[in-house]
Motif scaffolding. Structure first.
Motif, PDB file in Angstrom:
ATOM      1  N   ASP A 172       0.804  -1.221   0.000  1.00  0.00           N
ATOM      2  CA  ASP A 172       0.000   0.000   0.000  1.00  0.00           C
ATOM      3  C   ASP A 172       0.835   1.268   0.000  1.00  0.00           C
ATOM      4  OD1 ASP A 172      -2.420  -1.421   0.050  1.00  0.00           O
ATOM      5  OD2 ASP A 172      -2.345  -1.626   2.236  1.00  0.00           O
ATOM      6  N   TYR A 173       2.151   1.124  -0.267  1.00  0.00           N
ATOM      7  CA  TYR A 173       3.049   2.277  -0.199  1.00  0.00           C
ATOM      8  C   TYR A 173       3.845   2.454  -1.490  1.00  0.00           C
ATOM      9  CZ  TYR A 173       1.940   2.293   4.745  1.00  0.00           C
ATOM     10  OH  TYR A 173       1.270   2.334   5.927  1.00  0.00           O
ATOM     11  N   LYS A 174       4.076   3.709  -1.845  1.00  0.00           N
ATOM     12  CA  LYS A 174       4.862   4.019  -3.040  1.00  0.00           C
ATOM     13  C   LYS A 174       6.332   3.660  -2.829  1.00  0.00           C
ATOM     14  CE  LYS A 174       4.067   7.960  -5.129  1.00  0.00           C
ATOM     15  NZ  LYS A 174       3.874   9.421  -5.320  1.00  0.00           N
ATOM     16  N   PHE A 175       6.834   3.899  -1.635  1.00  0.00           N
ATOM     17  CA  PHE A 175       8.250   3.665  -1.330  1.00  0.00           C
ATOM     18  C   PHE A 175       8.389   2.789  -0.088  1.00  0.00           C
ATOM     19  CE2 PHE A 175       7.964   7.833  -3.368  1.00  0.00           C
ATOM     20  CZ  PHE A 175       8.924   7.757  -4.361  1.00  0.00           C
ATOM     21  N   SER A 176       9.476   2.022  -0.049  1.00  0.00           N
ATOM     22  CA  SER A 176       9.823   1.214   1.121  1.00  0.00           C
ATOM     23  C   SER A 176      11.285   1.451   1.462  1.00  0.00           C
ATOM     24  CB  SER A 176       9.610  -0.284   0.846  1.00  0.00           C
ATOM     25  OG  SER A 176       8.254  -0.590   0.652  1.00  0.00           O
ATOM     26  N   ILE A 177      11.574   1.812   2.702  1.00  0.00           N
ATOM     27  CA  ILE A 177      12.962   1.961   3.130  1.00  0.00           C
ATOM     28  C   ILE A 177      13.563   0.572   3.268  1.00  0.00           C
ATOM     29  CG2 ILE A 177      14.476   2.719   4.992  1.00  0.00           C
ATOM     30  CD1 ILE A 177      12.561   5.039   5.471  1.00  0.00           C
ATOM     31  N   ALA A 178      14.620   0.317   2.520  1.00  0.00           N
ATOM     32  CA  ALA A 178      15.241  -1.014   2.447  1.00  0.00           C
ATOM     33  C   ALA A 178      16.731  -0.874   2.733  1.00  0.00           C
ATOM     34  CB  ALA A 178      15.000  -1.630   1.067  1.00  0.00           C
ATOM     35  N   ILE A 179      17.080  -0.797   3.993  1.00  0.00           N
ATOM     36  CA  ILE A 179      18.467  -0.567   4.407  1.00  0.00           C
ATOM     37  C   ILE A 179      18.966  -1.781   5.181  1.00  0.00           C
ATOM     38  CG2 ILE A 179      19.988   0.883   5.803  1.00  0.00           C
ATOM     39  CD1 ILE A 179      18.231   3.256   5.118  1.00  0.00           C
ATOM     40  N   ILE A 203      14.004   1.979  -1.351  1.00  0.00           N
ATOM     41  CA  ILE A 203      15.048   2.975  -1.107  1.00  0.00           C
ATOM     42  C   ILE A 203      16.173   2.199  -0.450  1.00  0.00           C
ATOM     43  CG2 ILE A 203      15.643   5.142   0.030  1.00  0.00           C
ATOM     44  CD1 ILE A 203      12.589   5.711   0.167  1.00  0.00           C
ATOM     45  N   TYR A 204      17.189   1.831  -1.232  1.00  0.00           N
ATOM     46  CA  TYR A 204      18.136   0.797  -0.792  1.00  0.00           C
ATOM     47  C   TYR A 204      19.498   1.369  -0.413  1.00  0.00           C
ATOM     48  CZ  TYR A 204      20.966  -3.414  -0.613  1.00  0.00           C
ATOM     49  OH  TYR A 204      21.801  -4.414  -0.190  1.00  0.00           O
ATOM     50  N   TYR A 205      20.041   0.789   0.670  1.00  0.00           N
ATOM     51  CA  TYR A 205      21.432   1.021   1.056  1.00  0.00           C
ATOM     52  C   TYR A 205      21.983  -0.275   1.622  1.00  0.00           C
ATOM     53  CZ  TYR A 205      25.557   2.787   3.491  1.00  0.00           C
ATOM     54  OH  TYR A 205      26.847   2.984   3.929  1.00  0.00           O
ATOM     55  N   GLY A 206      23.181  -0.648   1.175  1.00  0.00           N
ATOM     56  CA  GLY A 206      23.789  -1.878   1.692  1.00  0.00           C
ATOM     57  C   GLY A 206      24.886  -2.395   0.798  1.00  0.00           C
ATOM     58  N   ASP A 207      24.662  -3.559   0.227  1.00  0.00           N
ATOM     59  CA  ASP A 207      25.639  -4.253  -0.606  1.00  0.00           C
ATOM     60  C   ASP A 207      26.188  -3.330  -1.693  1.00  0.00           C
ATOM     61  OD1 ASP A 207      27.086  -5.950  -2.239  1.00  0.00           O
ATOM     62  OD2 ASP A 207      25.366  -7.151  -2.867  1.00  0.00           O
ATOM     63  N   PRO A 208      27.492  -3.032  -1.676  1.00  0.00           N
ATOM     64  CA  PRO A 208      28.056  -2.164  -2.718  1.00  0.00           C
ATOM     65  C   PRO A 208      28.046  -2.799  -4.101  1.00  0.00           C
ATOM     66  CG  PRO A 208      29.790  -3.050  -1.302  1.00  0.00           C
ATOM     67  CD  PRO A 208      28.496  -3.413  -0.660  1.00  0.00           C
ATOM     68  N   TYR A 209      27.842  -4.131  -4.178  1.00  0.00           N
ATOM     69  CA  TYR A 209      27.784  -4.821  -5.463  1.00  0.00           C
ATOM     70  C   TYR A 209      26.356  -5.206  -5.845  1.00  0.00           C
ATOM     71  CZ  TYR A 209      32.856  -5.379  -4.942  1.00  0.00           C
ATOM     72  OH  TYR A 209      34.201  -5.165  -4.791  1.00  0.00           O
ATOM     73  N   VAL A 210      25.372  -4.561  -5.231  1.00  0.00           N
ATOM     74  CA  VAL A 210      23.975  -4.919  -5.471  1.00  0.00           C
ATOM     75  C   VAL A 210      23.600  -4.811  -6.942  1.00  0.00           C
ATOM     76  CG1 VAL A 210      23.139  -2.569  -5.005  1.00  0.00           C
ATOM     77  CG2 VAL A 210      21.610  -4.538  -4.655  1.00  0.00           C
ATOM     78  N   GLY A 211      24.286  -3.942  -7.678  1.00  0.00           N
ATOM     79  CA  GLY A 211      24.009  -3.755  -9.100  1.00  0.00           C
ATOM     80  C   GLY A 211      24.369  -4.940  -9.967  1.00  0.00           C
ATOM     81  N   ARG A 212      25.069  -5.924  -9.413  1.00  0.00           N
ATOM     82  CA  ARG A 212      25.383  -7.125 -10.196  1.00  0.00           C
ATOM     83  C   ARG A 212      24.141  -7.988 -10.398  1.00  0.00           C
ATOM     84  NH1 ARG A 212      31.293  -9.430  -8.157  1.00  0.00           N
ATOM     85  NH2 ARG A 212      32.483  -7.494  -8.494  1.00  0.00           N
ATOM     86  N   ASP A 213      23.207  -7.912  -9.467  1.00  0.00           N
ATOM     87  CA  ASP A 213      21.966  -8.682  -9.580  1.00  0.00           C
ATOM     88  C   ASP A 213      20.762  -7.813  -9.932  1.00  0.00           C
ATOM     89  OD1 ASP A 213      22.804 -11.339  -9.130  1.00  0.00           O
ATOM     90  OD2 ASP A 213      22.855 -11.022  -6.970  1.00  0.00           O
TER      91      ASP A 213
END
Length: 322
Positions: A172-179, A203-213
């Protein structure tokens, strides 16, 4: 199907092998039989009972921020980007939460309509405060200066109850904080995939290589803690421009196609190498030299940990519900 004698030890509290992803997956290809005299033992991080199992292949699995100890286990399954011949399988945690939904996500079956812009602003669902990176609460407080964020977990709860179904809540939300709890290469958990499954923009923060997946153009990516205000400004623009929001939401979630096929092939190859060969040919633990002494000393000094440290961890995890 080939019969494989296995067992599971040292897994988390409440573990049920029947609902464990890998057991379900491998059961489609092998007749898995639970045995106290197994040929293969699946081990994890919550105890030391694996020491009592002799003359078997030990396969370590972790969903925690840990690296397999290949001096103790023949094979390891984790999330780090490691290379150790045939002994390691990278299987990130987010896959266990999304495996059954990957087809819908990859095939564009998640409907994207402008009605999604009418949803509430942003949610925040967390139960772990003590072990988490401080940026999580910092970001929540800074973004809350723009609009109220509904917090449905134990941390900073402001809705008056704990949400019983996280996925049903975040839809039910446009954004989700995903840290993430911590910033570790390869450590991408359910935090990014759960919002994606419900068409809520992470809204993601974490794995610096997250862009590989993942295709990070499809979500809001905090790359640098120093850029929080810049990220918030970007979120405000998306929140106030339906066209920009929908265009971003329609981008592919993943960085490549056939995600499920890719990982299915890797799982099959990894276990095929172990189960389809003579057991003596897949032993990887070194039986001589310092490695043998290392295991002997470790096994001799860890029984106390089984009765003290592990019980403490079990109790803490139960209280934190993580």
């Amino acid at each position: 199907m080939k019969t494989i004698k296995i067992n599971f030890v040292d897994f988390w509290p409440g573990f049920d092998y029947k609902s464990f992803f890998l057991f379900s997956y491998l059961s489609d290809y092998y007749n898995l039989v639970i045995s106290e005299n197994p040929d293969y033992v699946f081990c994890s991080s919550f105890g030391y009972h694996h020491w009592k199992y002799k003359n078997c292949i030990k396969i370590y699995y972790t969903a925690e921020n840990l690296v397999p100890d290949f001096n103790i286990y023949d094979y390891g399954i984790g999330f780090h980007y490691l290379s150790l011949e045939d002994r390691y399988l990278r299987f990130p945690l987010w896959l266990t939460y999304s495996w059954d939904k990957l087809d819908r996500m990859e095939n564009g079956e998640l409907e994207i309509s402008r009605d999604l812009c009418k949803r509430k602003f942003c949610n925040f669902v967390y139960s772990n405060a003590g072990w988490a990176n401080p940026i999580r609460e910092q970001f929540y407080r800074e973004l809350s200066k723009y609009k109220n964020i509904d917090s449905g977990g134990k941390v900073l709860n402001n809705i008056g109850f704990l949400v019983p179904d996280k996925l049903d809540f975040i839809k039910d939300y446009k954004f989700s904080i995903a840290i993430e709890n911590s910033v570790v290469p390869g450590y991408t958990t359910e935090k990014i995939i759960e919002p994606m499954m419900m068409n809520s923009m992470p809204i993601y923060y974490g794995d610096p290589y997250v862009g590989r997946d993942f295709n990070m153009d499809s979500c809001v990516h905090i790359k640098d803690p120093e850029s929080i205000q810049e990220i918030i400004d970007r979120i405000i623009i998306l929140d106030n421009n339906d066209d920009l929001y929908i265009d971003k939401l329609r981008k592919n979630w993943f960085a490549y196609g056939n995600v499920k096929k890719k990982y299915a092939q890797e799982i099959s190859a990894f276990f095929g190498n172990i189960f389809e060969r003579e057991k003596k040919d897949v032993v990887r633990i070194i039986d001589y030299g310092f490695a043998r002494r290392y295991r002997k000393e470790l096994s001799r000094t860890t029984p106390w940990a089984t009765t003290f440290v592990v019980e403490k961890v079990y109790g803490l995890l139960d209280r934190l519900k993580i």
